[in-house]
Design a protein around this motif. Structure first.
Motif, PDB file in Angstrom:
ATOM      1  N   ALA A   1       0.832  -1.204   0.000  1.00  0.00           N
ATOM      2  CA  ALA A   1       0.000   0.000   0.000  1.00  0.00           C
ATOM      3  C   ALA A   1       0.865   1.250   0.000  1.00  0.00           C
ATOM      4  O   ALA A   1       0.604   2.212  -0.747  1.00  0.00           O
ATOM      5  N   ALA A   2       1.913   1.262   0.825  1.00  0.00           N
ATOM      6  CA  ALA A   2       2.781   2.435   0.915  1.00  0.00           C
ATOM      7  C   ALA A   2       3.506   2.705  -0.404  1.00  0.00           C
ATOM      8  O   ALA A   2       3.768   3.861  -0.759  1.00  0.00           O
ATOM      9  N   ARG A   3       3.823   1.661  -1.158  1.00  0.00           N
ATOM     10  CA  ARG A   3       4.543   1.874  -2.432  1.00  0.00           C
ATOM     11  C   ARG A   3       3.666   2.556  -3.478  1.00  0.00           C
ATOM     12  O   ARG A   3       4.179   3.157  -4.421  1.00  0.00           O
ATOM     13  N   ASP A   4       2.381   2.481  -3.332  1.00  0.00           N
ATOM     14  CA  ASP A   4       1.494   3.144  -4.294  1.00  0.00           C
ATOM     15  C   ASP A   4       1.168   4.580  -3.906  1.00  0.00           C
ATOM     16  O   ASP A   4       0.458   5.277  -4.642  1.00  0.00           O
ATOM     17  N   VAL A   5       1.642   5.039  -2.758  1.00  0.00           N
ATOM     18  CA  VAL A   5       1.280   6.370  -2.277  1.00  0.00           C
ATOM     19  C   VAL A   5       1.750   7.466  -3.238  1.00  0.00           C
ATOM     20  O   VAL A   5       1.027   8.437  -3.497  1.00  0.00           O
TER      21      VAL A   5
ATOM     22  N   LEU B   1       8.265   5.978   2.652  1.00  0.00           N
ATOM     23  CA  LEU B   1       7.439   5.251   3.614  1.00  0.00           C
ATOM     24  C   LEU B   1       7.532   3.739   3.445  1.00  0.00           C
ATOM     25  O   LEU B   1       7.664   3.002   4.436  1.00  0.00           O
ATOM     26  N   ALA B   2       7.463   3.224   2.233  1.00  0.00           N
ATOM     27  CA  ALA B   2       7.462   1.776   2.034  1.00  0.00           C
ATOM     28  C   ALA B   2       8.754   1.142   2.540  1.00  0.00           C
ATOM     29  O   ALA B   2       8.715   0.124   3.249  1.00  0.00           O
ATOM     30  N   ASP B   3       9.891   1.736   2.208  1.00  0.00           N
ATOM     31  CA  ASP B   3      11.157   1.179   2.674  1.00  0.00           C
ATOM     32  C   ASP B   3      11.266   1.261   4.191  1.00  0.00           C
ATOM     33  O   ASP B   3      11.765   0.325   4.840  1.00  0.00           O
ATOM     34  N   TYR B   4      10.812   2.360   4.757  1.00  0.00           N
ATOM     35  CA  TYR B   4      10.845   2.501   6.218  1.00  0.00           C
ATOM     36  C   TYR B   4       9.987   1.429   6.883  1.00  0.00           C
ATOM     37  O   TYR B   4      10.417   0.771   7.846  1.00  0.00           O
ATOM     38  N   LEU B   5       8.773   1.203   6.366  1.00  0.00           N
ATOM     39  CA  LEU B   5       7.893   0.210   6.971  1.00  0.00           C
ATOM     40  C   LEU B   5       8.473  -1.201   6.842  1.00  0.00           C
ATOM     41  O   LEU B   5       8.361  -2.019   7.770  1.00  0.00           O
TER      42      LEU B   5
ATOM     43  N   TYR C   1      -1.563   1.604  11.155  1.00  0.00           N
ATOM     44  CA  TYR C   1      -2.565   2.472  10.532  1.00  0.00           C
ATOM     45  C   TYR C   1      -1.983   3.871  10.534  1.00  0.00           C
ATOM     46  O   TYR C   1      -0.945   4.127  11.137  1.00  0.00           O
ATOM     47  N   GLY C   2      -2.625   4.797   9.833  1.00  0.00           N
ATOM     48  CA  GLY C   2      -2.104   6.158   9.883  1.00  0.00           C
ATOM     49  C   GLY C   2      -2.272   6.932   8.607  1.00  0.00           C
ATOM     50  O   GLY C   2      -3.052   6.577   7.712  1.00  0.00           O
ATOM     51  N   HIS C   3      -1.493   8.013   8.528  1.00  0.00           N
ATOM     52  CA  HIS C   3      -1.613   9.001   7.460  1.00  0.00           C
ATOM     53  C   HIS C   3      -0.592   8.681   6.369  1.00  0.00           C
ATOM     54  O   HIS C   3       0.449   9.331   6.257  1.00  0.00           O
ATOM     55  N   PHE C   4      -0.874   7.670   5.561  1.00  0.00           N
ATOM     56  CA  PHE C   4       0.086   7.200   4.571  1.00  0.00           C
ATOM     57  C   PHE C   4       0.477   8.314   3.600  1.00  0.00           C
ATOM     58  O   PHE C   4       1.635   8.404   3.185  1.00  0.00           O
ATOM     59  N   GLY C   5      -0.466   9.146   3.230  1.00  0.00           N
ATOM     60  CA  GLY C   5      -0.177  10.193   2.260  1.00  0.00           C
ATOM     61  C   GLY C   5       0.783  11.241   2.775  1.00  0.00           C
ATOM     62  O   GLY C   5       1.438  11.935   1.985  1.00  0.00           O
TER      63      GLY C   5
END
Length: 1000
Positions: free
Chosen positions: A288-292, A411-415, A432-436
């Motif tokens: 999900a984070a990689r698509d942000v 974000l994706a790499d951090y997660l 959960y949180g503010h991905f954007g």
């Protein structure tokens, strides 16, 4: 010997002398010893200012006695920035006015205690939906403007609108030495230009702040304000020349360490004309984070995310229908798109879905335009903090590393690396949180009860801080540093910046009295943990409070011991404060009436948590008068069991506590009159005409007072013994037999689609509303059900609500034995509170397989009717129904059978227009009849029911399946009559259908 008088603290003496409202009681300080974090620090006292002058008097009393001061709004801080050892100043109770809405200037002037959702609602109403207030954290329906300024809160739509600092125009403050100043976009001035001392203080402070900025130009430019959610530390980049020396924004996010906020002018933003939610399902949060970054190209207003643990927990706690419409996946993004027209936004959604499909990570995506559907899906995200604290698996999770932030592209790499780090420590996390905006709220399965668990907490958090810094991120992206992260700031900032932070704070507060422990000179992150130091004591309870899965989770985690079930239950409250909201559910009716933390579910839970800690006078345990006082105004409505994201069930805790507190004590008179009501009904029914005649005379008022009841409320008329039976006999033939329940299959369900059901006619229906029993029998028979009646057992509700659990268990044991007939046929209960007792309280008080079998079969009458459309596709009996209705859902029905049960039942009936009184009626069984609670019961009625009745058209039916609700309707509006859903559906005495049989 006479005990020596307790010497009052000098600051408290000063405050009493100045007329400021201050409370230093043990009970009050227990309520305010916690926020929504992992920490507990008992304050000296709590102050409730009504005016700025009260704040000045408080500050001066504390300054003269060197007493710390902590500012507090909704008390929802997750970093421990709203607790402290000195005087807590609660702005939410009185200083909560909206002073001026100016659409022309695009601003609003407020006091600090205004709740964010209230502000948004009032702004939109005043500007005809043209403007809104943008910051909308998930806690917006209880968090305050002052708290949002203190933490620089953001919210779900921060991708579009940024942080609170981006909407701050001016802030009025009181400094630690009592000066009244106004921080602006270009500097600092005395709020009152005629206040010479404040003018001098503003000039002096301005010089210090300008010098600070000149001295650290390079460091501020290089280290501060690098990513959208860099909230950690002070926002001193706003003092730079290119920022215009914006002192107001430099103060935002200072967590109450520099001054007390007493007012603010905030910027408004235009409200979009059209909006649409795109919900996206993924296999993992990393996918999900990689698509942000792709999503951000579409200029969304919000990009929020959550994982499956929260969804599973919501369904487990609130039922499978609580989360519907989600696409396939294990993690989800919620993307808000908006624009000028519905067509333009829909086209944008289609394009976004196509782009994401091409990326190859999206499992499924849907566009949701319906406002109700959007609200239901957003609720999954907004309740994340509470839902993730006690999971469906039986595990627990805690904050502490719940607020880190990186640039969205990182974000994706951090997660991915953070998940690996959690694996190294054998920890799991709910994400959960503010991905954007690159900000993650991750609650982690720390074990804060044991020394080894706290050691893991310390070591992991330090490693996680190094990790987020390595990714160019911030320890905090919204919640602030507080006690949770301030000690980690040296891992993020250079010594030069840290010294600048200290100098900034000293300039405002030289003595360090304001919120000590946050940002500068912090304590270790594991100091003052609330779960540390709780005595290992076994508390005997009547209710089975052991949560499913907790023992297995303990064994898997290697923990040596679990907390006692009573301790574990009362520690379920993590302080999210949903009980302080004035909408979006039913809890907590007493808080909505009094606006006092004491009367919130959270306030009561905090006192009980101190009780099991053995803290101060609360240490009296089951005999604690403080705990008794905290529970006094609990209506036992059970709404918190559903509405509280953490699943706190205060009605059960109150019943358990009262059972112990009144052991071998004389109880309140109402516990004997109302608590023993089923016994008195058996006697009164035999001489009902005489009893009713006496109650209609002045002797009735005397009898009410003798029983501890209010003389202001008319007592209900008693039905003759057996009248309910005659009503059922008239509904259909043959007459029900006397005896035990007939074996399953002893009679036939002849009509197509009919079921074999047991109609449970409860004590309240038999004693006060026998006509409802007849209506219920006709409705069920008319729907094709083979009917058997049961009325020879009691659910024990009145004994449960008054904490007389020994008797309740006996009655419930007897009920389980009588109703367990070896079948699976539904037990349809006329009174919803009795249905709830049989469904929920029965297996908890009588934890046997027999009780569980019976409980699974129990349903309320409304829930059974509602199932006709969804499960059986059975049309209701033909009967003229009203075109419109006001629904007062009984709180127990709401909690146990679902908030929409009665609305769905009315939809089955064909009622076209339905409005709801969204709140407790105020009677709540015995509560509203008790003399000492009458006034509060009427205040509760005014929060929802009374306005709904006043607004209803003359031909509007009032649906009140609960007997207590019907009593309140007649009391509030003598011209109205509360009807049971069975009466609305009743086809009349001439109805034909399958014949009832069974027992009376």
């Amino acid at each position: 010997m006479t005990a020596a008088p307790v010497t009052e603290h000098p600051a408290i003496s000063r405050l009493h002398g100045s007329g400021v409202e201050v409370d230093a009681s043990e009970r009050r300080t227990s309520e305010y010893a916690y926020d929504a974090s992992n920490y507990r620090v008992r304050p000296l006292a709590v102050v409730f200012p009504r005016t700025v002058e009260d704040v000045v008097a408080t500050v001066r009393a504390c300054a003269d006695t060197r007493t710390p001061i902590v500012s507090r709004g909704g008390g929802t801080s997750m970093a421990g920035n709203a607790v402290g050892s000195g005087v807590v100043v609660d702005f939410s109770r009185h200083m909560n006015r909206i002073l001026e809405i100016d659409p022309g200037a695009g601003t609003v002037a407020v006091e600090p205690g205004v709740v964010l959702a209230t502000l948004t609602r009032e702004v939109e109403a005043a500007t005809d939906q043209q403007f809104t207030f943008a910051p909308d954290p998930s806690s917006k329906n209880r968090a305050t403007v002052g708290g949002a300024i203190g933490n620089d809160a953001c919210g779900n739509h921060s991708v579009r609108y940024g942080r609170t600092s981006d909407h701050t125009v001016e802030i009025d403050v009181v400094t630690a030495d009592g000066a009244r100043l106004t921080a602006t976009a270009t500097g600092l001035r005395a709020t009152d230009p005629d206040d010479r001392a404040s003018v001098l203080r503003a000039d002096e402070l301005s010089r210090e702040l300008r010098a600070l900025a000149r001295e650290h130009l390079a460091a501020f430019r290089l280290e501060l304000g690098r990513i959208p959610r860099q909230v950690s530390g002070y926002h001193l980049q706003n003092l730079l020349p290119e920022k215009g020396f914006h002192v107001a924004r430099a103060l935002v996010g200072s967590e109450g360490t520099c001054a007390l906020i007493v007012g603010a002018r905030m910027r408004l933003v235009p409200k979009p004309a059209s909006a649409l939610l795109v919900c996206l399902g993924y296999d993992t949060v990393v996918d999900a984070a990689r698509d942000v970054t792709t999503i951000l190209e579409f200029s969304p207003a919000a990009v929020e995310g959550t994982d499956k643990a929260i969804v599973e927990t919501m369904r487990w706690r609130r039922g499978p229908d609580s989360v519907t419409g989600l696409p396939e996946g294990n993690a989800w993004l919620f993307v808000d798109l908006d624009g000028d027209t519905r067509e333009a936004v829909a086209g944008q959604a289609d394009e976004l879905l196509a782009r994401l499909g091409g990326n190859g990570r999206l499992v499924e995506g849907i566009a949701v335009a319906d406002p109700e559907g959007r609200a239901n899906l957003w609720r999954v995200r907004e309740d994340g903090a509470g839902l993730s604290s006690r999971l469906a698996t039986g595990g627990e999770s805690w904050p502490g590393w719940e607020d880190s932030a990186v640039a969205p592209e990182n974000l994706a790499d951090y997660l991915a690396e953070l998940r690996a780090l959690m694996g190294e420590y054998d920890l799991d996390g709910v994400m959960y949180g503010h991905f954007g905006a690159g900000c993650m709220h991750i609650r982690i399965t720390f074990d804060l009860r044991t020394e080894r668990g706290r050691e893991v907490y310390r070591e992991f958090t330090r490693d996680a801080a190094r990790l987020v810094v390595r990714h160019g991120g911030s320890l905090s992206g919204e919640h602030g540093d507080g006690r949770a992260r301030s000690a980690l700031l040296p891992l993020m900032y250079s010594p030069e910046v840290l010294e600048a932070f200290a100098a900034f704070r000293r300039a405002w507060d030289p003595e360090g009295l304001l919120n000590p422990g946050s940002i500068v000179d912090p304590a270790p992150i594991d100091a003052h943990l609330a779960l540390e130091g709780v005595p290992d004591r076994q508390w005997r309870t009547s209710f089975d409070l052991q949560p499913a899965g907790i023992a297995e989770t303990a064994r898997e985690s290697g923990r040596d011991a679990q907390p006692d079930p009573w301790v574990h239950a009362v520690q379920g409250c993590i302080g999210v404060g949903r009980c302080r909201a004035d909408g979006g559910g039913v809890m907590c009716p007493s808080f909505r009436a009094t606006r006092d933390e004491k009367d919130s579910t959270r306030g009561r839970a905090r006192v009980l948590q101190d009780m099991v800690r053995g803290a101060a006078t609360v240490a009296e345990g089951w005999r604690s008068q403080d705990a008794r006082e905290a529970l006094d105004l609990c209506l036992s409505c059970k709404a918190c069991a559903t509405d509280c994201p953490a699943g706190v069930d205060m009605a059960t805790y109150k019943s358990e506590f009262f059972d112990h507190y009144y052991a071998r004590r004389i109880r309140p008179r109402s516990h004997y009159s109302l608590g023993w009501l089923p016994r008195w009904l058996g006697i009164a029914g035999r001489i009902a005409p005489l009893v009713n005649a006496v109650l209609a005379t002045p002797l009735g008022g005397f009898a009410a007072r003798l029983g501890g009841l209010t003389p202001h409320r008319a007592l209900p008329r008693f039905a003759r013994a057996g009248q309910w039976r005659r009503e059922v006999d008239d509904a259909a033939r043959p007459v029900p037999r006397t005896g035990v329940l007939a074996p399953a299959g002893a009679h036939d369900a002849d009509a197509p689609g009919g079921l074999d059901v047991v109609l449970f006619v409860d004590t309240f229906t038999r004693g006060f509303r026998p006509e409802v029993a007849g209506a219920a029998a006709r409705v069920l028979a008319g729907a094709g059900d083979a009917l058997e009646c049961s009325a020879d057992v009691c659910c024990g509700l009145t004994w449960i609500s008054t904490g007389q659990l020994r008797t309740a268990k006996k009655l419930l044991t007897r009920a389980a034995a009588a109703l367990d007939d070896g079948s699976e046929r539904p037990i349809v209960v006329v009174e919803p509170s009795c249905a709830a007792a049989l469904r929920k309280d029965l297996p908890e008080l009588v934890p046997t397989e027999q009780a569980r079998r019976v409980a699974r079969r129990v349903t309320s009458f409304a829930a059974y009717v509602a199932s006709w459309a969804g499960e059986r596709h059975v049309a209701p009996p033909a009967a003229p129904v009203p075109r419109r209705a006001v629904v007062q859902t009984h709180c127990h029905e709401y909690s146990v059978f679902g908030p929409a049960t009665q609305r769905r039942a009315l939809a089955v009936a064909g009622v076209a227009e339905v409005s709801e009184a969204n709140g407790c009626c105020g009677v709540a069984g015995n509560f509203g009849f008790e003399a000492e609670h009458y006034d509060v019961s009427m205040l509760v009625a005014e929060t929802s029911l009374a306005p709904a009745l006043r607004a209803a058209a003359p031909d509007t039916a009032v649906l009140t399946d609960g007997f207590s609700c019907a009593m309140q309707v007649g009391h509030v509006d003598p011209g109205a009559r509360g009807l049971h859903i069975a009466q609305i559906l009743d086809p009349g005495p001439a109805a034909t259908g399958p014949q009832p049989s069974g027992t009376a």
